[in-house]
Design an enzyme around this catalytic site. Sequence first.
Site, mmCIF file in Angstrom:
data_model
loop_
_atom_site.group_PDB
_atom_site.id
_atom_site.type_symbol
_atom_site.label_atom_id
_atom_site.label_comp_id
_atom_site.label_asym_id
_atom_site.label_seq_id
_atom_site.Cartn_x
_atom_site.Cartn_y
_atom_site.Cartn_z
ATOM 1 N N PRO A 91 0.833 -1.205 0.000
ATOM 2 C CA PRO A 91 0.000 0.000 0.000
ATOM 3 C C PRO A 91 0.868 1.255 0.000
ATOM 4 C CG PRO A 91 -0.749 -1.577 1.652
ATOM 5 C CD PRO A 91 0.571 -2.071 1.157
ATOM 6 N N MET A 92 0.375 2.321 -0.619
ATOM 7 C CA MET A 92 1.141 3.556 -0.717
ATOM 8 C C MET A 92 1.467 4.149 0.650
ATOM 9 S SD MET A 92 2.180 4.420 -3.704
ATOM 10 C CE MET A 92 2.652 2.686 -3.765
ATOM 11 N N CYS A 93 0.539 4.017 1.609
ATOM 12 C CA CYS A 93 0.816 4.585 2.932
ATOM 13 C C CYS A 93 1.985 3.857 3.591
ATOM 14 C CB CYS A 93 -0.424 4.536 3.819
ATOM 15 S SG CYS A 93 -0.986 2.872 4.254
ATOM 16 N N THR A 94 2.115 2.566 3.316
ATOM 17 C CA THR A 94 3.242 1.800 3.857
ATOM 18 C C THR A 94 4.542 2.243 3.206
ATOM 19 O OG1 THR A 94 1.853 -0.135 4.299
ATOM 20 C CG2 THR A 94 4.221 -0.512 4.125
ATOM 21 N N SER A 145 5.228 6.153 4.269
ATOM 22 C CA SER A 145 5.327 6.569 5.670
ATOM 23 C C SER A 145 5.722 5.465 6.642
ATOM 24 C CB SER A 145 3.986 7.163 6.134
ATOM 25 O OG SER A 145 3.631 8.284 5.358
#
Length: 250
Positions: free
Chosen positions: A22-25, A28
């Site tokens: 996932p992009m958030c992983t 960030s």
Amino acid sequence: MVIPYLTENYGASRDPPEKQAPMCTVHSFPHNIDHCLTWARSEFEGLLEKTPAEVNACLSNPVEYATSMRNAADAQAKDNLERILKCLDRGKCETFQDCVTWARLRFEDYFVNRIKQLKFTFPEDAATSTGAPFWSAPKRFPHPLQFSAVDPSHLQFIMAASILRAATFDIPVPDLVKNPKMLAEAVEKVIVPDFQPKEDVKIATDEKATRSAGSVDNVAVINQLLLKLELCRNNLSSEFRMKPIQFEKG
């Protein structure tokens, strides 16, 4: 065992697609080297290939480009325009020292400011809505770096980033990049602003979150960005174009 006319050949089936983080992983909360490599590749393509290409598309046909951005009126259009403005306004490079400055500020943004903001938004003792520790495995609590011109890895980042930035603006690369001492002296000239974490910053944590659709706010912001972009464009020569760089593994 292979049975003639019955056993499936190797080309008859395909491997399942690799699962993407996932992009958030990736952006960030990376917790393995693959996440870091994915992030680095994404930044390379965004800064050195996609954004210069967007700049050229905008400059080649400004009316058509502005219309397409207004029609889209989404987060991606807003992001594209903001990136173009950074290239043509505050981040426009005219000398190699400008490229060194850009690279040094990139370092500060990536490895210091973003980490400080992340720690401010999610302190080490932060908890989830269920009361569980936010920074539980596989998340890793981050620590900001302190830039040092005597650290080879820090200086190598500056060298590579400044050379690549120079290439996108067609700026000659001087011999100083081959001399760590001279490059360090160029870096020391850069004024790095102090960073203060902000209260209202939202950092995505939902692995299923996607970009927001168009909204009234986006439309207003996009119109403002297009006005600023027109002013920037008026200060450029008609021949000005950037040079996108494609990532090569070799």
